[in-house]
Scaffold this active site. Structure first.
Site, short mmCIF file in Angstrom:
data_model
loop_
_atom_site.label_atom_id
_atom_site.label_comp_id
_atom_site.label_asym_id
_atom_site.label_seq_id
_atom_site.Cartn_x
_atom_site.Cartn_y
_atom_site.Cartn_z
N CYS A 1 -33.24 17.02 34.09
CA CYS A 1 -34.59 16.91 34.08
C CYS A 1 -35.38 15.78 33.42
O CYS A 1 -36.01 15.89 32.50
CB CYS A 1 -35.09 18.07 34.16
SG CYS A 1 -34.72 19.31 35.28
N GLU A 2 -34.89 14.39 33.64
CA GLU A 2 -35.24 13.22 32.98
C GLU A 2 -35.24 12.28 33.98
O GLU A 2 -34.40 12.00 34.35
CB GLU A 2 -34.75 13.08 31.80
CG GLU A 2 -34.41 14.10 30.62
CD GLU A 2 -35.74 13.99 29.94
OE1 GLU A 2 -36.50 13.03 29.77
OE2 GLU A 2 -36.17 15.03 29.13
N ARG B 1 -25.45 6.95 26.78
CA ARG B 1 -25.69 5.48 26.22
C ARG B 1 -26.60 4.58 27.21
O ARG B 1 -27.34 3.83 26.75
CB ARG B 1 -24.37 4.82 26.35
CG ARG B 1 -23.40 5.39 25.18
CD ARG B 1 -22.04 4.78 25.23
NE ARG B 1 -22.18 3.53 24.60
CZ ARG B 1 -22.19 2.34 25.55
NH1 ARG B 1 -21.75 2.51 26.45
NH2 ARG B 1 -22.36 1.14 24.72
N GLY C 1 -17.20 -2.91 15.16
CA GLY C 1 -18.41 -3.26 16.16
C GLY C 1 -17.72 -4.17 16.97
O GLY C 1 -18.51 -5.29 17.62
N GLU D 1 -12.50 -1.53 11.01
CA GLU D 1 -12.71 -0.12 11.33
C GLU D 1 -12.96 -0.29 12.94
O GLU D 1 -14.28 0.08 13.37
CB GLU D 1 -13.67 0.52 10.74
CG GLU D 1 -13.44 0.52 9.13
CD GLU D 1 -14.80 0.86 8.30
OE1 GLU D 1 -14.47 1.30 7.32
OE2 GLU D 1 -15.75 0.98 8.94
N PRO D 2 -12.16 -0.50 13.90
CA PRO D 2 -12.28 -0.49 15.23
C PRO D 2 -12.24 0.88 15.76
O PRO D 2 -11.64 1.80 15.40
CB PRO D 2 -11.08 -1.18 15.90
CG PRO D 2 -9.98 -0.92 15.08
CD PRO D 2 -10.55 -1.05 13.50
#
Length: 442
Positions: free
Chosen positions: A369-370, A338, A257, A299-300
């Site tokens: 198409c959003e 994202r 994180g 844990e990168p």
């Protein structure tokens, strides 16, 4: 008289780009000695460019900062065969979340004993694959997994496991990526006793060897303080386990994180400070509790591959709607969901020609198409931006292609590695033939 606005690039402008980035004349930005325009011309767009040297340097930075710890690359950020190979060569282990990630890594030659399997809802295939390939550890995330895993291992088998616990700490850049509190799907709570109950059940399974505790607080964390709080709470749980069961656990996994900057001037986690202060906190907490100091595991993922990646797009259209200028490119939420998921912001840049026009505020959107298909809202680009131009988006290595889809049946982009002036294809473009081949029924 026409005013010409000469482009001015400062070190701050390139601060979020790979260290190998150079700016030859006429806007020809190059990474790893390869002009991005050449990559776009050779491989088409959209295209993802991955700086191999940047990935390797970031792996080494972690090894240097945490020499006594086990560093696992979080494969969910981005994984391909080359990435697994680079990580293995740099001495890191691997954190995977599925049989797919596990098999790709092992068939590439990654040592299975250096792999840890995660997941809040591991399928039977995930567990079977992990046991068949000899994965190093499996992180138990729910009580149901204990009996299921013990049965799969068998009475004469043996498997190292950890338990993911929830320390009750809120940290992370967005509510959807905060995983250290009791109101989300991961882990077993310390506060309500579920973690302790699960550990007692594991100790009743002789074929399961409990090696340590695991937690993951969230993503895009830029402060050291949440990690220090997690150390204190996990050592507190280890103390209770020693008192109740005589159990001394040799490992403590603080997850990842680690936050990075997506735009110039943004804050990132200070890795040197993290390593120094976590080491001191862990030593002090264990000394107070009378426990030996466990081996630290981190844990990168994003912090290793995110800044090493660049997405390159062609501009397809420029449209004025009211007070907004929309710049539409040939990719979008299918290769980078994202912004739609988390509202993240990027700093795209015009490449391939000198930008002599004054800057203007525009919104870079995708082709899908959003209405939410927005890649970069309200950013500065040259006012003369036009169809055919190339845009490059830095810090695009993590959670772009790994979360990609073929929405609107648009194939996923290729991945190209650059290093020492050479570019080579790592993952080819997903073609319409690939998409059609999966559609087998009428």
């Amino acid at each position: 008289m026409t005013t010409v606005h000469e482009p001015t690039t400062t070190a701050a402008d390139l601060s979020v780009w790979p260290a190998s980035t150079t700016e030859p004349p006429h806007g020809e930005l190059a990474v790893g000695g390869v002009p991005l325009t050449e990559v776009a011309e050779r491989f088409g767009t959209p295209v993802y460019v991955l700086d191999e040297a940047e990935v390797r340097d970031r792996c080494r930075t972690y090894r240097d900062a945490f020499p006594e710890a086990e560093v696992l690359y979080a494969a969910k950020a981005f994984l391909c065969r080359a990435m697994a190979h680079w990580v293995a060569e740099e001495g890191l282990g691997l954190d995977v979340c599925s049989a797919g990630e596990l098999e790709l890594a092992v068939t590439t030659g990654f040592p299975p004993e250096r792999i840890v399997l995660h997941g809040n809802a591991k399928s039977p295939r995930d567990l079977e694959t992990a046991l068949r390939l000899g994965v190093g550890r499996i992180v138990i995330d729910s009580p149901a997994e204990i009996a299921r895993l013990a049965a799969a291992v068998g009475p004469d088998g043996h498997q190292k496991v950890m338990v993911r616990v929830v320390p009750g700490i809120s940290a992370g850049g967005h509510e959807k990526i905060r995983t250290g509190t009791d109101d989300q799907k991961f882990g077993l709570s310390i506060a309500d006793g579920y973690a302790q109950h699960a550990i007692a059940r594991i100790l009743d399974q002789p074929q399961l060897e409990l090696t340590g505790l695991h937690c993951h607080l969230g993503s895009q964390i830029t402060s050291v303080k949440p990690y220090l709080a997690a150390v204190r709470r996990l050592v507190g749980l280890m103390t209770r386990l020693y008192e109740q069961h005589g159990l001394t656990l040799p490992e403590l996994d603080l997850g990842g994180g680690h936050g990075i900057a997506y735009r110039p001037g943004e804050e990132a986690l200070d890795l040197t400070a993290l390593a120094r202060r976590v080491r001191a906190e862990l030593t002090d907490a264990c000394a107070t509790a009378g426990l030996p100091v466990p081996r630290l595991i981190i844990e990168p993922g994003r912090a290793i591959v995110g800044p090493a990646g660049i997405a390159v797009y062609h501009v397809l259209a420029v449209k004025h709607t009211g007070d907004t200028v929309f710049v539409a490119v040939d990719g979008g939420m299918s290769d980078n969901p994202r912004p739609a998921l988390y509202g993240v912001r990027y700093a795209p840049r015009l490449i391939g020609r000198a930008d002599t026009a004054a800057p203007a505020r525009v919104t870079v959107v995708g082709r899908h198409c959003e209405a939410g298909d927005v890649l970069a809202a309200d950013v500065e680009l040259p006012a003369d931006i036009r169809p055919g131009d190339l845009l490059a988006v830095p810090v695009a290595g993590a959670y772009h292609l790994s979360m990609a889809s073929n929405y609107n049946l648009v194939g996923r982009p290729p991945v190209v590695a650059v290093r020492d002036g050479l570019a080579r294809l790592l993952v080819r473009h997903e073609s319409l033939a690939d998409i059609r081949s999966r559609d087998v029924g009428l």
